[in-house]
Write a protein that holds these residues in place. Sequence first.
Motif, PDB file in Angstrom:
ATOM      1  N   LEU A  30       1.011  -1.173  -0.040  1.00  0.00           N
ATOM      2  CA  LEU A  30      -0.147   0.088   0.113  1.00  0.00           C
ATOM      3  C   LEU A  30       0.782   1.096  -0.015  1.00  0.00           C
ATOM      4  N   SER A  31       1.972   1.410   0.731  1.00  0.00           N
ATOM      5  CA  SER A  31       2.733   2.242   0.843  1.00  0.00           C
ATOM      6  C   SER A  31       3.531   2.605  -0.283  1.00  0.00           C
ATOM      7  N   THR A  32       4.010   1.448  -1.007  1.00  0.00           N
ATOM      8  CA  THR A  32       4.691   1.584  -2.319  1.00  0.00           C
ATOM      9  C   THR A  32       3.776   2.270  -3.363  1.00  0.00           C
ATOM     10  N   GLU A  36       3.830   5.586  -5.811  1.00  0.00           N
ATOM     11  CA  GLU A  36       3.791   5.686  -7.041  1.00  0.00           C
ATOM     12  C   GLU A  36       2.578   6.271  -7.846  1.00  0.00           C
ATOM     13  N   PHE A  37       1.494   6.352  -7.012  1.00  0.00           N
ATOM     14  CA  PHE A  37       0.439   7.312  -7.378  1.00  0.00           C
ATOM     15  C   PHE A  37       0.522   8.737  -7.276  1.00  0.00           C
ATOM     16  N   MET A  38       1.431   9.236  -6.145  1.00  0.00           N
ATOM     17  CA  MET A  38       1.744  10.567  -5.722  1.00  0.00           C
ATOM     18  C   MET A  38       2.511  11.013  -6.914  1.00  0.00           C
ATOM     19  N   LYS A  39       3.698  10.164  -7.327  1.00  0.00           N
ATOM     20  CA  LYS A  39       4.464  10.446  -8.020  1.00  0.00           C
ATOM     21  C   LYS A  39       3.943  10.722  -9.785  1.00  0.00           C
ATOM     22  N   PHE A  40       2.885   9.780  -9.927  1.00  0.00           N
ATOM     23  CA  PHE A  40       2.111   9.973 -11.257  1.00  0.00           C
ATOM     24  C   PHE A  40       1.465  11.235 -11.246  1.00  0.00           C
ATOM     25  N   GLN A  41       0.788  11.648 -10.217  1.00  0.00           N
ATOM     26  CA  GLN A  41       0.085  12.704 -10.021  1.00  0.00           C
ATOM     27  C   GLN A  41       1.111  14.067 -10.213  1.00  0.00           C
ATOM     28  N   GLN A  42       2.180  13.934  -9.593  1.00  0.00           N
ATOM     29  CA  GLN A  42       3.108  15.124  -9.816  1.00  0.00           C
ATOM     30  C   GLN A  42       3.559  15.387 -11.312  1.00  0.00           C
ATOM     31  N   ASP A  43       4.042  13.977 -11.646  1.00  0.00           N
ATOM     32  CA  ASP A  43       4.331  14.141 -13.120  1.00  0.00           C
ATOM     33  C   ASP A  43       3.326  14.542 -14.312  1.00  0.00           C
ATOM     34  N   THR A  44       1.909  14.284 -13.880  1.00  0.00           N
ATOM     35  CA  THR A  44       1.010  14.573 -14.805  1.00  0.00           C
ATOM     36  C   THR A  44       0.767  16.354 -14.497  1.00  0.00           C
ATOM     37  N   ILE A  45       0.806  16.848 -13.265  1.00  0.00           N
ATOM     38  CA  ILE A  45       0.509  18.339 -13.007  1.00  0.00           C
ATOM     39  C   ILE A  45       1.713  18.858 -13.710  1.00  0.00           C
ATOM     40  N   GLN A  46       2.869  18.500 -13.687  1.00  0.00           N
ATOM     41  CA  GLN A  46       4.088  19.130 -14.514  1.00  0.00           C
ATOM     42  C   GLN A  46       3.696  19.205 -15.866  1.00  0.00           C
ATOM     43  N   LYS A  47       2.936  18.153 -16.436  1.00  0.00           N
ATOM     44  CA  LYS A  47       2.838  18.335 -17.939  1.00  0.00           C
ATOM     45  C   LYS A  47       1.894  19.195 -18.198  1.00  0.00           C
ATOM     46  N   ILE A  48       0.869  19.257 -17.118  1.00  0.00           N
ATOM     47  CA  ILE A  48      -0.530  20.291 -17.499  1.00  0.00           C
ATOM     48  C   ILE A  48       0.159  21.608 -17.227  1.00  0.00           C
ATOM     49  N   GLU A  73      -7.128  12.594  -5.830  1.00  0.00           N
ATOM     50  CA  GLU A  73      -7.954  12.554  -4.558  1.00  0.00           C
ATOM     51  C   GLU A  73      -8.539  11.406  -4.253  1.00  0.00           C
ATOM     52  N   ARG A  74      -9.502  10.755  -5.009  1.00  0.00           N
ATOM     53  CA  ARG A  74     -10.332   9.656  -4.894  1.00  0.00           C
ATOM     54  C   ARG A  74      -9.455   8.476  -4.603  1.00  0.00           C
ATOM     55  N   GLU A  75      -8.223   8.169  -5.414  1.00  0.00           N
ATOM     56  CA  GLU A  75      -7.555   7.207  -5.301  1.00  0.00           C
ATOM     57  C   GLU A  75      -6.652   7.270  -3.926  1.00  0.00           C
ATOM     58  N   ILE A  76      -6.146   8.252  -3.631  1.00  0.00           N
ATOM     59  CA  ILE A  76      -5.229   8.495  -2.516  1.00  0.00           C
ATOM     60  C   ILE A  76      -5.852   8.279  -1.358  1.00  0.00           C
ATOM     61  N   LEU A  77      -7.241   8.630  -1.221  1.00  0.00           N
ATOM     62  CA  LEU A  77      -8.081   8.618   0.034  1.00  0.00           C
ATOM     63  C   LEU A  77      -8.455   7.084  -0.051  1.00  0.00           C
ATOM     64  N   LYS A  78      -8.591   6.461  -1.067  1.00  0.00           N
ATOM     65  CA  LYS A  78      -8.914   5.111  -0.814  1.00  0.00           C
ATOM     66  C   LYS A  78      -7.732   4.250  -0.216  1.00  0.00           C
ATOM     67  N   ILE A  79      -6.745   4.483  -0.963  1.00  0.00           N
ATOM     68  CA  ILE A  79      -5.365   3.987  -0.342  1.00  0.00           C
ATOM     69  C   ILE A  79      -4.976   4.406   1.187  1.00  0.00           C
ATOM     70  N   GLN A  80      -5.263   5.528   1.472  1.00  0.00           N
ATOM     71  CA  GLN A  80      -5.022   5.851   2.919  1.00  0.00           C
ATOM     72  C   GLN A  80      -6.053   5.205   3.932  1.00  0.00           C
ATOM     73  N   ASP A  81      -7.273   5.068   3.439  1.00  0.00           N
ATOM     74  CA  ASP A  81      -8.239   4.705   4.448  1.00  0.00           C
ATOM     75  C   ASP A  81      -8.014   2.934   4.705  1.00  0.00           C
ATOM     76  N   ILE A  82      -7.603   2.384   3.852  1.00  0.00           N
ATOM     77  CA  ILE A  82      -7.138   1.137   3.712  1.00  0.00           C
ATOM     78  C   ILE A  82      -5.970   0.821   4.509  1.00  0.00           C
ATOM     79  N   TYR A  83      -5.041   1.521   4.283  1.00  0.00           N
ATOM     80  CA  TYR A  83      -3.834   1.506   4.950  1.00  0.00           C
ATOM     81  C   TYR A  83      -3.918   1.853   6.582  1.00  0.00           C
ATOM     82  N   LEU A  84      -4.719   2.881   6.841  1.00  0.00           N
ATOM     83  CA  LEU A  84      -4.862   3.165   8.048  1.00  0.00           C
ATOM     84  C   LEU A  84      -5.624   2.049   8.839  1.00  0.00           C
ATOM     85  N   LYS A  85      -6.654   1.518   8.255  1.00  0.00           N
ATOM     86  CA  LYS A  85      -7.341   0.282   8.802  1.00  0.00           C
ATOM     87  C   LYS A  85      -6.316  -0.892   9.245  1.00  0.00           C
TER      88      LYS A  85
END
Length: 93
Positions: A30-32, A36-48, A73-85
Amino acid sequence: MEEIDEIKELIDKINKRDSKDYQKMKIEELSTNMREFMKFQQDTIQKIEYFEIKGLQQDLIKYAKMICKNTAEREILKIQDIYLKKIETEYLK
């Protein structure tokens, strides 16, 4: 015209990103995935931002930003929720 196609391709890439079955993953996975998703988001924002600086199709760029933000936001919240549980059940009990 190539750059407009690049923006459309970026939007497709954001929309086609598969959501994984995070419930079956271990905490380390989950942490990985979160990183990865945050890196994808960062790269996408840079392209935009690059397209924004070039002054291309402002409506299309706004749409790409909105899609990126909502998907991330949707994907990160989903991962965080499961991670914390999982942290709670495996380490705090």
